[in-house]
Scaffold this active site. Structure first.
Site, PDB file in Angstrom:
ATOM      1  N   GLN A  97      83.981 108.130  22.566  1.00 27.44           N
ATOM      2  CA  GLN A  97      83.170 109.534  22.237  1.00 27.44           C
ATOM      3  C   GLN A  97      83.897 110.209  21.239  1.00 27.44           C
ATOM      4  O   GLN A  97      83.394 111.218  20.891  1.00 27.44           O
ATOM      5  CB  GLN A  97      83.313 109.760  23.894  1.00 27.44           C
ATOM      6  CG  GLN A  97      82.582 109.254  24.782  1.00 27.44           C
ATOM      7  CD  GLN A  97      82.759 109.740  26.245  1.00 27.44           C
ATOM      8  OE1 GLN A  97      82.390 110.817  26.856  1.00 27.44           O
ATOM      9  NE2 GLN A  97      84.082 109.161  26.785  1.00 27.44           N
ATOM     10  N   ASN A  98      84.993 109.750  20.899  1.00 25.86           N
ATOM     11  CA  ASN A  98      85.603 110.587  19.935  1.00 25.86           C
ATOM     12  C   ASN A  98      85.159 110.315  18.451  1.00 25.86           C
ATOM     13  O   ASN A  98      84.746 109.427  17.963  1.00 25.86           O
ATOM     14  CB  ASN A  98      87.307 109.840  19.671  1.00 25.86           C
ATOM     15  CG  ASN A  98      87.862 110.168  20.941  1.00 25.86           C
ATOM     16  OD1 ASN A  98      87.587 110.791  22.105  1.00 25.86           O
ATOM     17  ND2 ASN A  98      89.206 109.204  21.121  1.00 25.86           N
ATOM     18  N   HIS A 115      79.369 109.518  19.654  1.00 28.79           N
ATOM     19  CA  HIS A 115      79.235 110.932  19.487  1.00 28.79           C
ATOM     20  C   HIS A 115      79.293 111.284  17.930  1.00 28.79           C
ATOM     21  O   HIS A 115      79.445 112.631  17.513  1.00 28.79           O
ATOM     22  CB  HIS A 115      80.001 111.905  20.306  1.00 28.79           C
ATOM     23  CG  HIS A 115      80.039 111.471  21.601  1.00 28.79           C
ATOM     24  ND1 HIS A 115      80.680 112.015  22.714  1.00 28.79           N
ATOM     25  CD2 HIS A 115      78.838 111.252  22.503  1.00 28.79           C
ATOM     26  CE1 HIS A 115      80.271 111.866  24.163  1.00 28.79           C
ATOM     27  NE2 HIS A 115      79.084 111.265  23.764  1.00 28.79           N
ATOM     28  N   ASN A 208      94.050 106.363  33.104  1.00 26.54           N
ATOM     29  CA  ASN A 208      94.051 108.174  33.004  1.00 26.54           C
ATOM     30  C   ASN A 208      95.347 108.867  33.715  1.00 26.54           C
ATOM     31  O   ASN A 208      95.359 108.304  34.924  1.00 26.54           O
ATOM     32  CB  ASN A 208      92.647 108.501  33.676  1.00 26.54           C
ATOM     33  CG  ASN A 208      92.444 110.019  32.946  1.00 26.54           C
ATOM     34  OD1 ASN A 208      93.415 110.928  33.323  1.00 26.54           O
ATOM     35  ND2 ASN A 208      91.116 110.310  32.716  1.00 26.54           N
ATOM     36  N   GLU A 210      95.485 111.361  35.160  1.00 24.75           N
ATOM     37  CA  GLU A 210      94.541 112.305  36.302  1.00 24.75           C
ATOM     38  C   GLU A 210      93.461 111.361  36.768  1.00 24.75           C
ATOM     39  O   GLU A 210      92.820 110.583  36.254  1.00 24.75           O
ATOM     40  CB  GLU A 210      93.933 113.516  35.733  1.00 24.75           C
ATOM     41  CG  GLU A 210      95.171 114.484  35.422  1.00 24.75           C
ATOM     42  CD  GLU A 210      94.726 115.594  34.742  1.00 24.75           C
ATOM     43  OE1 GLU A 210      95.331 116.332  33.967  1.00 24.75           O
ATOM     44  OE2 GLU A 210      93.458 115.983  34.968  1.00 24.75           O
TER      45      GLU A 210
HETATM   46  N1  APR Z   1      96.411 109.085  28.129  1.00 28.91           N
HETATM   47  C1  APR Z   1      95.112 108.899  28.605  1.00 28.91           C
HETATM   48  N2  APR Z   1      94.185 109.837  29.128  1.00 28.91           N
HETATM   49  C2  APR Z   1      94.739 111.123  28.958  1.00 28.91           C
HETATM   50  C3  APR Z   1      95.948 111.548  28.242  1.00 28.91           C
HETATM   51  C4  APR Z   1      96.618 110.552  27.773  1.00 28.91           C
HETATM   52  N3  APR Z   1      97.628 110.721  27.037  1.00 28.91           N
HETATM   53  N4  APR Z   1      95.813 113.059  28.194  1.00 28.91           N
HETATM   54  C5  APR Z   1      94.693 113.117  28.846  1.00 28.91           C
HETATM   55  N5  APR Z   1      94.067 112.237  29.348  1.00 28.91           N
HETATM   56  C6  APR Z   1      92.689 112.271  30.025  1.00 28.91           C
HETATM   57  C7  APR Z   1      92.445 113.678  30.811  1.00 28.91           C
HETATM   58  O1  APR Z   1      93.239 113.648  32.225  1.00 28.91           O
HETATM   59  C8  APR Z   1      90.886 113.684  30.811  1.00 28.91           C
HETATM   60  O2  APR Z   1      90.535 112.887  32.022  1.00 28.91           O
HETATM   61  O3  APR Z   1      91.732 112.362  28.967  1.00 28.91           O
HETATM   62  C9  APR Z   1      90.601 112.780  29.658  1.00 28.91           C
HETATM   63  C10 APR Z   1      89.949 113.769  28.542  1.00 28.91           C
HETATM   64  O4  APR Z   1      88.820 114.177  28.993  1.00 28.91           O
HETATM   65  P1  APR Z   1      87.899 115.426  28.367  1.00 28.91           P
HETATM   66  O5  APR Z   1      88.564 116.414  27.756  1.00 28.91           O
HETATM   67  O6  APR Z   1      86.664 115.786  29.338  1.00 28.91           O
HETATM   68  O7  APR Z   1      87.266 114.572  27.233  1.00 28.91           O
HETATM   69  P2  APR Z   1      86.029 113.276  26.858  1.00 28.91           P
HETATM   70  O8  APR Z   1      86.024 112.571  28.415  1.00 28.91           O
HETATM   71  O9  APR Z   1      86.351 112.620  25.678  1.00 28.91           O
HETATM   72  O10 APR Z   1      85.089 114.284  26.789  1.00 28.91           O
HETATM   73  C11 APR Z   1      83.528 113.678  26.471  1.00 28.91           C
HETATM   74  O11 APR Z   1      82.575 115.900  25.880  1.00 28.91           O
HETATM   75  O12 APR Z   1      83.002 117.740  25.016  1.00 28.91           O
HETATM   76  C12 APR Z   1      82.462 116.550  24.848  1.00 28.91           C
HETATM   77  O13 APR Z   1      81.426 115.377  23.110  1.00 28.91           O
HETATM   78  C13 APR Z   1      82.640 115.870  23.679  1.00 28.91           C
HETATM   79  O14 APR Z   1      83.295 113.330  23.418  1.00 28.91           O
HETATM   80  C14 APR Z   1      83.554 114.670  24.126  1.00 28.91           C
HETATM   81  C15 APR Z   1      82.961 114.498  25.478  1.00 28.91           C
END
Ligand code: APR
Length: 238
Positions: A97-98, A115, A208, A210
């Site tokens: 998604q990155n 994305h 994750n 969390e």
């Molecule tokens: N290693 C693994 N996971 C991690 C780390 C780490 N070092 N640090 C944080 N996380 C986890 C968090 O706990 C969280 O559950 O990564 C997750 C990031 O979630 P989001 O911020 O919601 O990002 P993402 O899931 O990629 O968002 C999806 O949303 O905003 C839109 O288009 C954008 O691609 C993005 C999509």
């Protein structure tokens, strides 16, 4: 961390990764919904929708240029590199998604950007598309056809690039192990990929720090950062 599934992982012919912002967090790129996440500091509806873009293209572009600067000076971390290294042992597909391109910079050869990419731009009217790493002369940048150029990323309310999405579904539906790293699994349709994998009896492993909304659906949910867990995953094959 992977003891209970070591044999299944070693015998896997195809491992698919679904990754999100968390995997790039240890490269200094903020997540979206984490403690210092982008959506905690910025209004997504003012920066990541087509309406917001047409309301104020300059504001949206200034924000993407700030993110480009941050991403271009970031480096792939050991999590990205571990996924790339796994290609020595098994077929690996990355469904990310990155938009930061760090998987490719780490050496991953099969990456589908669900994305879009912050390196790519496209015209809002004609078919013009290209990659650009340099700075823009004008903000908002204009296409040769005279219309505004936009970042070639997927904004809220927009569909994913269909060809890539269809390929992602096929990969998820045909893998032996699906590893979900660094995503909250809040955003769809990317968060449906584990369902396609489960329909094929794939092993679902989540990495994750969390808990997420789908942790209870996983065969293994590891409370760890992606750097720590993915580095250990490589050692499963060695
Ligand atoms: N290693 C693994 N996971 C991690 C780390 C780490 N070092 N640090 C944080 N996380 C986890 C968090 O706990 C969280 O559950 O990564 C997750 C990031 O979630 P989001 O911020 O919601 O990002 P993402 O899931 O990629 O968002 C999806 O949303 O905003 C839109 O288009 C954008 O691609 C993005 C999509």
């Amino acid at each position: 961390m992977f003891e209970s599934f070591t044999t299944k992982i070693r015998n896997a012919k195809k491992i698919v990764f679904v990754t999100g912002a968390g995997i790039s967090q240890e490269s200094g790129i903020p997540t979206f919904r984490g403690k210092d996440g982008l959506w905690r500091n910025y209004d997504a509806m003012k920066l990541a929708t087509i309406d917001a873009f047409y309301d104020n293209p300059k504001l949206v572009w200034e924000w993407y240029i700030e993110r480009r600067k941050n991403i271009f000076c970031a480096e792939p971390n050991l999590g990205h590199k571990a996924i790339a290294e796994l290609e020595k042992f098994v077929q690996v597909i990355v469904l990310t998604q990155n938009i930061d391109g760090l998987h490719q910079r780490a050496g991953s050869s099969e990456v589908l950007e669900l994305h879009g990419s912050i390196i790519k731009i496209k015209c809002t009217v004609c078919d013009f598309r290209c990659e650009i790493l340099t700075e823009f002369e004008h903000i908002p940048p204009l296409c040769k056809c005279g219309n505004i150029l936009r970042p070639d990323v997927v904004w809220f309310g927009e569909s994913l690039p269909q060809k890539i999405w269809q390929q992602a579904i096929v990969h998820a539906s045909k893998c032996d192990v699906l590893i979900i790293a660094g995503t909250s699994l809040i955003v769809s349709p990317a968060n449906t990929l584990p369902i396609y994998a489960k329909q094929n009896n794939a092993i679902l492993i989540e990495i994750n720090p969390e808990e997420t909304i789908m942790s209870s659906d996983m065969d293994l949910s590891i409370r760890s950062t992606s750097v720590a867990a993915l580095s250990e995953l490589v050692s499963v094959f060695k």
